[in-house]
Design an enzyme around this catalytic site. Structure first.
Site, short mmCIF file in Angstrom:
data_model
loop_
_atom_site.label_atom_id
_atom_site.label_comp_id
_atom_site.label_asym_id
_atom_site.label_seq_id
_atom_site.Cartn_x
_atom_site.Cartn_y
_atom_site.Cartn_z
N ASN A 8 -8.39 -5.92 -2.28
CA ASN A 8 -7.83 -6.05 -3.34
C ASN A 8 -6.69 -7.31 -3.18
OD1 ASN A 8 -6.60 -6.80 -5.89
ND2 ASN A 8 -5.83 -4.47 -6.14
N TRP A 9 -6.91 -8.53 -3.34
CA TRP A 9 -6.01 -9.48 -2.73
C TRP A 9 -5.06 -9.74 -3.68
CZ3 TRP A 9 -10.39 -13.31 -0.82
CH2 TRP A 9 -10.95 -12.68 0.36
N LYS A 10 -5.10 -9.34 -4.98
CA LYS A 10 -4.05 -9.53 -5.91
C LYS A 10 -3.85 -11.18 -6.01
CE LYS A 10 -2.48 -4.64 -4.87
NZ LYS A 10 -1.46 -3.77 -4.75
N HIS A 99 -6.27 -1.01 -12.94
CA HIS A 99 -5.49 -0.86 -11.83
C HIS A 99 -3.89 -0.56 -12.35
CE1 HIS A 99 -2.89 -2.01 -8.36
NE2 HIS A 99 -3.99 -1.73 -7.64
N GLU A 101 -1.13 -1.58 -11.68
CA GLU A 101 -0.32 -2.97 -11.92
C GLU A 101 -0.63 -3.61 -13.19
OE1 GLU A 101 -1.11 -4.73 -8.33
OE2 GLU A 101 0.02 -3.52 -7.15
N GLU A 169 -5.60 6.12 -6.89
CA GLU A 169 -4.44 5.49 -6.50
C GLU A 169 -3.11 5.85 -6.73
OE1 GLU A 169 -5.68 1.32 -5.02
OE2 GLU A 169 -5.21 1.16 -7.02
N GLY A 175 1.72 -0.25 -2.38
CA GLY A 175 2.51 -0.96 -1.53
C GLY A 175 3.82 -0.60 -1.19
N SER A 206 -1.55 1.87 0.25
CA SER A 206 -0.68 1.95 1.47
C SER A 206 -2.06 2.30 2.85
CB SER A 206 0.50 2.99 1.79
OG SER A 206 1.50 2.33 1.07
N GLY A 227 -5.07 -3.03 -0.55
CA GLY A 227 -4.34 -4.12 -1.11
C GLY A 227 -3.63 -5.06 0.05
P1 PGA Z 1 -1.72 -1.42 -1.11
O1 PGA Z 1 -2.31 -1.80 -2.58
O2 PGA Z 1 -2.70 -1.43 -0.07
O3 PGA Z 1 -1.05 -2.65 -0.75
O4 PGA Z 1 -0.73 -0.12 -1.25
C1 PGA Z 1 -3.54 -1.06 -3.12
C2 PGA Z 1 -4.10 -1.26 -4.44
O5 PGA Z 1 -3.03 -1.81 -5.00
O6 PGA Z 1 -4.99 -1.41 -4.68
#
Ligand code: PGA
Length: 246
Positions: A8-10, A99, A101, A169, A175, A206, A227
């Protein structure tokens, strides 16, 4: 399904970084895995970058494309949206829905997410439906009812009949460098499996090359949603290697 690794490159990677990424991965991935490995790599770039990544990986049977979100509407006057049908047309076979976010920044609730899931089902896209608790719910030990609610309100029966992937998640892990203990992840994966026995379950939060293999060895976990560590091709390749050696 044996194992799915979702990058997931966001909102990361500009065109130059993307070109470099695709070049590196198309050289090193075939040296590492083939069809017999039963590892599915899924890449989720931004909407804008989907056509480029598609073009770069078109000959790579080992990689599939995902979008990071989709519209809750099939078509019509919804300025700024991208429909599931458009994503399908762009070569996506997966779509991330719910997600944390998006839940937090855009107040996406289960009613809206259920509509997005319906759009994905209608186009034959495989949804990666994200659920997770915040730190308060974890501390107060109310996380299991919260997770159940996130599944129930998005349409438990419909999810149970679908090919959706459920991504656990924990918000406090995304993150932050904090990961739940094996027991904590197992408690949740068992819980999700009881609710949705036929769905694949992946863990996200993470993930890196050091913890990937041990997380993947946990009960009912058959994939990872990655991520930050997936935005660096070398780190992502290390995660794939760790997965193969588990
Ligand atoms: P992260 O993000 O690996 O940077 O913790 C995971 C995600 O948001 O899917």
């Amino acid at each position: 399904m044996s194992c799915v690794l979702i990058a997931n490159w966001k909102v990361n990677l500009d065109m130059k970084a993307l070109e470099n990424y695709c070049k590196e991965i198309s050289i090193s991935l075939p040296l590492l895995i083939d069809k017999n490995n039963d590892v599915q790599i899924v890449m989720a770039p931004s909407y804008l970058h989907l056509p480029y990544v598609r073009q770069q990986i078109i000959n790579q049977e080992l990689i599939s494309l995902a979008a990071q979100d989709c519209s809750a509407f099939r078509d019509g006057p919804h300025t700024g949206d991208v429909s599931a049908a458009m994503l399908k047309e762009m070569g996506c076979s997966y779509v991330i829905i719910g997600h944390s976010e998006r839940r937090l920044s855009y107040n996406e609730n289960e009613e809206l997410l259920a509509a997005k899931l319906e759009c994905a089902y209608a186009e034959g896209l495989r949804p990666i439906y994200c659920i997770g608790e915040d730190f308060e719910a974890r501390l107060a030990n109310t996380f299991l009812p919260k997770l159940r609610q996130q599944i129930k309100d998005a349409g438990l029966d419909r999810l149970a009949k679908s090919k959706a992937i459920i991504a656990y998640e924990p918000i406090w892990s995304i993150g932050t460098g904090l990961t739940p203990t094996s027991d904590q992840i197992t408690e949740v994966s068992n819980f999700i499996h009881e609710l949705l026995p036929n769905q694949d379950i992946v863990y996200g939060g993470s993930v890196n090359h050091e913890n990937a293999a041990s997380i993947l060895s946990l009960n009912h976990i058959n994939g990872l949603l990655i991520g930050k560590a997936s935005t660096d091709p070398e780190q992502f390749m290390q995660i794939i290697k760790a997965t193969l050696n588990k």
